[in-house]
Design a protein around this motif. Structure first.
Motif, PDB file in Angstrom:
ATOM      1  N   HIS A 143       2.952   2.119  10.615  1.00 15.87           N
ATOM      2  CA  HIS A 143       1.867   1.694  11.406  1.00 15.87           C
ATOM      3  C   HIS A 143       0.935   2.939  11.612  1.00 15.87           C
ATOM      4  O   HIS A 143      -0.275   2.673  11.737  1.00 15.87           O
ATOM      5  N   ASN A 146      -1.211   3.465   8.260  1.00 21.03           N
ATOM      6  CA  ASN A 146      -2.215   2.382   8.216  1.00 21.03           C
ATOM      7  C   ASN A 146      -3.302   2.538   9.107  1.00 21.03           C
ATOM      8  O   ASN A 146      -4.508   2.344   8.537  1.00 21.03           O
ATOM      9  N   GLU A 374      -3.820  -4.378  11.254  1.00 20.47           N
ATOM     10  CA  GLU A 374      -3.309  -3.955   9.762  1.00 20.47           C
ATOM     11  C   GLU A 374      -3.302  -5.128   8.802  1.00 20.47           C
ATOM     12  O   GLU A 374      -3.615  -5.027   7.603  1.00 20.47           O
TER      13      GLU A 374
END
Length: 426
Positions: A143, A146, A374
């Motif tokens: 995470h 990204n 994302e």
């Protein structure tokens, strides 16, 4: 041969006798409860809730710690979770014995059984603890990478400090709500266009964040950190958590002090706390950390849990939800115990019932990311939800998180964590 309960439990149930998660409930208004009914602790068993206040009042908690304890006569679980692991283990063993098919105490006492076993469909679930403080971490490397690629580009997507400490911010405990509570679309400022003033109005980038959260058990005294190797004794269990996010508001406000109005409008948690004892069979090795953490974060048991996670969205006006992403708790780079140890290393005092969010849990594959930011790459790649296109969440969309560990012939599940987007208030 595994444990068998006298309460009938379907094979696909999240709540067999191996689980016994804790929550707080009251009988629904249709069953003579409602707002006037006192909240009380319970555990989930199949499609029923076992009322722990009745079990306690009947003197069935007869161990050395819980005998005559008022911890299950409270409107929250704070007193019980504050008692610590010996009390948790004693309660778990007592409840598994009382619910066993071989134990007559409840099985053969129809009057007591009727008082303490209520159908889930006939109760209202409430927040399980009084949450004094709420902290949200940023513990998934995928995470973090990204988000860095989206906002900073490929040169240095993850900041150097991220690999040395569990990054976190202090959230807003007052807006933590129980699953099923509607979420009103927030208003706020966003980036200006050209020479115009900043945008003000309802967020145009409403998002979910797939998280889990730890419920703190015994706290620590102010000024006295918790060692990483005993930190697990200060974690009662886990819930599912959706840390709703207004991405446009967040992007405009977060420099230099971090998230504020883009996060504080609502955080949803699931009602049942699954204990670390119930999750123990699903413990797995956590990712190798490079560089090696500083000594206060180096733990003798570097453990995550194999908890499959799913996000479903039911678009406004649709009858059926769509699976949009699947991840796993094991994707976390920083473990629960490292998060808690780091939180207290400066002497910060945690208290029973505090909530520690993991941050968005994303995996390495495209279909395993934990938010629409994302999934759609900040709106550049719209998602097709059975014919309905989404960049971000629209009014009327309902988001559902699910999590369930698969054991040998049983599940240890979390139920669901849901919320439906309501229009902004003008």
């Amino acid at each position: 041969m595994g444990l068998i309960s006298f309460v009938e439990v379907d094979l696909d149930s999240h709540f067999p006798i191996e689980n016994l998660p804790y929550g707080v409930f009251r009988p629904s208004s249709a069953c003579g409860g409602g707002d006037a009914a006192a909240p009380r602790p319970g555990v989930a068993i199949g499609d029923f809730v076992l009322d722990l206040s009745v079990v306690s009042s009947a003197g069935l908690f007869d161990g050395p710690i819980l005998n005559n304890s008022p911890c299950f006569l409270q409107a929250s679980l704070n007193m019980f979770v504050g008692l610590g692991r010996p009390a948790w283990k004693e309660a778990r063993l007592t409840l598994q014995r009382l619910l066993s098919v071989d134990e007559p105490t409840l099985r053969d006492n129809s009057s007591l059984r009727e008082k303490c076993l209520l159908k889930m469909s006939e109760v209202e679930m409430l927040l399980p603890t009084v949450i004094g403080d709420y902290t949200d971490f940023f513990s998934s490397m995928h995470h973090a990478k990204n988000c860095g690629l989206i906002f900073r580009g490929p040169a240095k997507p993850i900041q150097e400090n991220w690999f040395h400490l569990p990054i976190a911010y202090h959230g807003r405990a007052s807006s933590v709500v129980i699953s099923g509570t509607p979420i009103v679309r927030p208003r706020g400022q966003a980036y200006p266009t050209g020479n115009s003033p900043p945008y003000f109005g309802p967020t145009q980038k409403m998002d979910f964040e797939l998280e889990m959260a730890a419920i703190v058990g015994p706290g620590n005294e102010l000024g006295k950190p918790i060692d990483v190797n005993i930190a697990a004794d200060h974690i009662f269990g886990l819930v599912l958590m959706n840390d709703w996010s207004a991405r446009d508001i967040q992007a405009w406000e977060y420099v230099p002090l971090g998230p504020f109005l883009g996060k504080s409008f609502g955080t949803t948690i699931s009602p049942w706390i699954v204990t670390l004892d119930a999750l123990e069979p699903f413990a797995c090795e956590a990712p190798k950390q490079d560089p090696e953490p500083l000594p206060y974060l180096t733990e003798s048991k570097h453990v995550n849990y194999d908890i499959p996670l799913e996000v479903w969205i039911k678009p406004a006006g649709h009858e059926h939800p769509v699976l949009v992403t699947s991840s796993n708790f094991s994707n976390l780079y920083w473990t629960l115990t490292q998060q808690l140890a780091h939180h207290t290393i400066n002497g910060c005092n945690l208290r029973p019932g505090d909530l520690l969010g993991t941050g968005t849990i994303s995996g390495p594959e495209e279909g395993s990311v934990g938010c629409l930011l994302e999934l759609t790459w900040n709106g550049q790649k719209p998602q097709n939800l059975n014919g309905t296109i989404r960049k971000f969440l629209e009014d009327g969309d309902e988001v559902m998180f699910k999590a369930c560990c698969k054991g040998k012939g049983y599940n240890v599940g979390f139920g669901s964590c849901t919320g439906k987007i309501q229009p902004a208030i003008s």
